[in-house]
Design an enzyme around this catalytic site. Structure first.
Site, PDB file in Angstrom:
ATOM      1  N   ILE A   1       0.087  -0.788   6.215  1.00  0.00           N
ATOM      2  CA  ILE A   1       0.241   0.567   6.779  1.00  0.00           C
ATOM      3  C   ILE A   1      -0.531   1.622   5.992  1.00  0.00           C
ATOM      4  O   ILE A   1      -0.591   2.778   6.382  1.00  0.00           O
ATOM      5  CB  ILE A   1       1.730   0.981   6.884  1.00  0.00           C
ATOM      6  CG1 ILE A   1       2.458   0.823   5.539  1.00  0.00           C
ATOM      7  CG2 ILE A   1       2.431   0.204   7.979  1.00  0.00           C
ATOM      8  CD1 ILE A   1       3.857   1.425   5.505  1.00  0.00           C
ATOM      9  N   GLY A   2      -1.129   1.212   4.881  1.00  0.00           N
ATOM     10  CA  GLY A   2      -1.879   2.193   4.104  1.00  0.00           C
ATOM     11  C   GLY A   2      -2.520   1.558   2.894  1.00  0.00           C
ATOM     12  O   GLY A   2      -2.223   0.422   2.531  1.00  0.00           O
ATOM     13  N   SER A   3      -3.422   2.305   2.286  1.00  0.00           N
ATOM     14  CA  SER A   3      -4.030   1.823   1.046  1.00  0.00           C
ATOM     15  C   SER A   3      -4.413   3.013   0.193  1.00  0.00           C
ATOM     16  O   SER A   3      -4.647   4.107   0.704  1.00  0.00           O
ATOM     17  CB  SER A   3      -5.256   0.965   1.339  1.00  0.00           C
ATOM     18  OG  SER A   3      -6.210   1.704   2.047  1.00  0.00           O
ATOM     19  N   GLY A   4      -4.436   2.769  -1.096  1.00  0.00           N
ATOM     20  CA  GLY A   4      -4.802   3.827  -2.030  1.00  0.00           C
ATOM     21  C   GLY A   4      -5.791   3.269  -3.027  1.00  0.00           C
ATOM     22  O   GLY A   4      -6.241   2.131  -2.897  1.00  0.00           O
TER      23      GLY A   4
ATOM     24  N   ASP B   1      -0.532  15.232  -9.625  1.00  0.00           N
ATOM     25  CA  ASP B   1      -1.322  15.031  -8.401  1.00  0.00           C
ATOM     26  C   ASP B   1      -0.564  15.592  -7.193  1.00  0.00           C
ATOM     27  O   ASP B   1      -0.300  14.894  -6.220  1.00  0.00           O
ATOM     28  CB  ASP B   1      -1.658  13.549  -8.195  1.00  0.00           C
ATOM     29  CG  ASP B   1      -2.819  13.345  -7.210  1.00  0.00           C
ATOM     30  OD1 ASP B   1      -3.527  14.338  -6.905  1.00  0.00           O
ATOM     31  OD2 ASP B   1      -3.016  12.203  -6.749  1.00  0.00           O
TER      32      ASP B   1
ATOM     33  N   PHE C   1      -5.223   2.293  -5.827  1.00  0.00           N
ATOM     34  CA  PHE C   1      -4.630   1.295  -6.715  1.00  0.00           C
ATOM     35  C   PHE C   1      -4.010   0.110  -5.981  1.00  0.00           C
ATOM     36  O   PHE C   1      -3.364  -0.716  -6.587  1.00  0.00           O
ATOM     37  CB  PHE C   1      -3.566   1.958  -7.606  1.00  0.00           C
ATOM     38  CG  PHE C   1      -4.127   3.071  -8.432  1.00  0.00           C
ATOM     39  CD1 PHE C   1      -4.907   2.805  -9.543  1.00  0.00           C
ATOM     40  CD2 PHE C   1      -3.897   4.398  -8.099  1.00  0.00           C
ATOM     41  CE1 PHE C   1      -5.440   3.837 -10.306  1.00  0.00           C
ATOM     42  CE2 PHE C   1      -4.421   5.436  -8.858  1.00  0.00           C
ATOM     43  CZ  PHE C   1      -5.198   5.149  -9.970  1.00  0.00           C
ATOM     44  N   GLY C   2      -4.167   0.030  -4.672  1.00  0.00           N
ATOM     45  CA  GLY C   2      -3.591  -1.104  -3.962  1.00  0.00           C
ATOM     46  C   GLY C   2      -3.264  -0.788  -2.523  1.00  0.00           C
ATOM     47  O   GLY C   2      -3.618   0.272  -2.008  1.00  0.00           O
ATOM     48  N   ASP C   3      -2.592  -1.736  -1.875  1.00  0.00           N
ATOM     49  CA  ASP C   3      -2.274  -1.605  -0.455  1.00  0.00           C
ATOM     50  C   ASP C   3      -0.769  -1.499  -0.235  1.00  0.00           C
ATOM     51  O   ASP C   3       0.019  -2.021  -1.024  1.00  0.00           O
ATOM     52  CB  ASP C   3      -2.805  -2.818   0.317  1.00  0.00           C
ATOM     53  CG  ASP C   3      -4.323  -2.895   0.260  1.00  0.00           C
ATOM     54  OD1 ASP C   3      -4.965  -1.828   0.295  1.00  0.00           O
ATOM     55  OD2 ASP C   3      -4.866  -4.012   0.167  1.00  0.00           O
ATOM     56  N   ILE C   4      -0.401  -0.856   0.863  1.00  0.00           N
ATOM     57  CA  ILE C   4       1.018  -0.702   1.213  1.00  0.00           C
ATOM     58  C   ILE C   4       1.266  -1.379   2.559  1.00  0.00           C
ATOM     59  O   ILE C   4       0.493  -1.195   3.511  1.00  0.00           O
ATOM     60  CB  ILE C   4       1.422   0.789   1.284  1.00  0.00           C
ATOM     61  CG1 ILE C   4       1.106   1.488  -0.038  1.00  0.00           C
ATOM     62  CG2 ILE C   4       2.915   0.926   1.600  1.00  0.00           C
ATOM     63  CD1 ILE C   4       1.195   2.987   0.001  1.00  0.00           C
TER      64      ILE C   4
END
Length: 324
Positions: free
Chosen positions: A15-18, A128, A20-23
Site C-alpha cells: 500500500i506504500g513505500s518510503g 520531519d 526505508f522500505g515498503d508498507i
C-alpha cells in the site's frame, strides 16, 4: 502462497513505500483485524525500523500514536506490524483540490500541536513534520489525527537529568526541505522550536495551496536546498500569510523567536488558534472538508457491494481535543 509474519499476521498487498522500505496491508489471522506491515531489508545501509519500533513503544498510549503489535525478523526483512490508519493529510489535501478551509486548518492545528507536544514530552523531537506524516484514523477514529514515521526522530534531552542536547552548527539538513525551519537550513542542530516552525509552514501550505519556495529549478539537491532557503529567508512572514488571519503571522513569529533550549508555550499556541476558531463562529464538530467527500465515496462503495451500514458521524471521545 500465503506469507505470514510474526506467526499470526498474513501479508497482503503493498500500500506504500518510503525511502526505508515498503508498507503492506495485513491481517491478524486469529481476529481478522487489519494491520499495516512495514518491511525493511536486513541489508539496508541505514536500518531504522528497530529504532522506529522502539520509539512507538516509548510513545505507546498517547492519543494519535499508532500501536506496534509485533516487531521481529522474518527471512531477509526487519518487520514491524502496526495499526492500519487512514489516508495522510497530504492525500486528503489532494482530495480537497489542494486547498483547505480555515475551519479544517484550525481543527488540524489543534490536534497537530497536541501530537507534537506529546512527542516532546517524551524527550524526542520528530524532525520531519510534514502532511505525509500525519494520518487520520479509521472507523470510529476517523476524526483523530495520528503522527507517524519516527525514523528521523532524535532525543533532545536526557530523561533523567532533563539536560538538553548542546547547540551545534554545521549539521546536514534532516527532514523535508519544503517545511524545514530556517535554522535547519542554516545547519543548526534541531530542537523543539524547529518542529513547531515546520508545522507553521504546513498550516500555510494548507491555507494557500502551495508555498512560495515550491517548484524552484535547480541542478543538484544542494542547489535546490540553497534556493529554498534563500526564498524562505527572503519571504517576510507577513507576505507568506497575506490574506490570512494575523494568528498565523503571530504563530510563525513566535516559533522563530524561540531560543535553542526554550520550552515552547504549546497552550498559548493552541489558544491562539482556538480563539480565532470561535471568533469565526465555527463549531467544533470534527466535520472536516473531506468528511462528506469520503462519505459520498463510501456510500457509492456500499451501494456497489449492496451492503447497508448506518451512516454515523463519529466524534472523537478524547476530551483533550475538545475546546476548553
Amino acid at each position: 502462497m500465503e506469507v505470514r509474519v510474526g506467526g499470526k499476521y498474513r501479508l497482503g498487498r503493498k500500500i506504500g513505500s518510503g525511502s526505508f522500505g515498503d508498507i503492506y496491508i495485513g491481517a491478524n489471522i486469529l481476529t481478522g483485524d487489519e494491520v499495516a506491515i512495514k518491511l525493511e531489508s536486513i541489508k539496508s545501509k541505514h536500518p531504522q525500523l528497530l529504532y522506529e519500533s522502539k520509539l512507538y513503544k516509548l510513545l505507546a498510549g498517547g492519543i494519535g500514536i499508532p500501536m506496534v503489535h509485533w516487531y521481529g525478523i522474518e527471512g531477509d526483512y526487519n518487520v514491524m506490524v502496526i495499526d492500519l490508519l487512514g489516508p495522510s493529510l497530504e492525500d486528503l489535501f489532494s482530495i480537497c483540490n489542494r486547498k483547505l478551509s480555515l475551519k479544517t486548518v484550525l481543527m488540524l492545528a489543534d490536534q497537530m500541536l497536541n501530537r507534537i507536544e506529546f512527542v516532546h514530552s517524551k524527550n524526542f523531537i520528530h524532525r520531519d513534520i510534514k502532511p505525509d506524516n500525519f494520518l487520520i484514523g479509521r472507523g470510529k477514529k476517523m476524526s483523530v489525527v495520528y503522527i507517524i514515521d519516527f525514523g528521523l526522530a532524535k532525543k533532545y534531552r536526557d530523561p533523567k537529568t532533563q539536560q538538553h542536547i548542546p547547540y551545534r552548527e554545521g549539521k546536514n539538513l534532516t527532514g523535508t526541505a519544503r517545511y524545514a525551519s530556517i535554522n535547519t537550513h542554516l545547519g543548526i542542530e534541531q530542537s523543539r522550536r524547529d518542529d513547531l516552525e515546520a508545522l507553521g509552514y504546513v498550516l500555510m501550505y494548507f491555507n494557500r495551496g502551495s508555498l512560495p519556495w515550491q517548484g524552484l529549478k535547480a541542478t543538484t539537491k544542494k542547489d535546490k536546498y540553497d534556493k529554498i532557503m534563500e526564498k524562505k529567508m527572503s519571504t517576510p512572514i507577513e507576505i507568506l500569510c497575506k490574506h490570512f488571519p494575523f494568528e498565523f503571522i503571530t504563530y510563525l513569529n513566535y516559533c522563530r523567536s524561540l531560543r535553542f533550549e526554550d520550552r515552547p508555550d504549546y497552550a498559548y499556541l493552541r489558544r491562539l488558534f482556538k480563539d480565532l476558531f470561535f471568533r469565526e463562529g465555527y463549531q467544533y464538530d470534527f466535520i472536516f472538508d473531506w468528511t462528506f467527500i469520503n462519505t459520498e465515496k463510501d456510500r457509492a462503495s456500499r451501494r456497489s457491494q449492496q451492503v447497508y451500514v448506518e451512516d454515523n458521524r463519529q466524534v472523537e471521545e478524547n476530551q483533550n481535543e475538545l475546546p476548553m
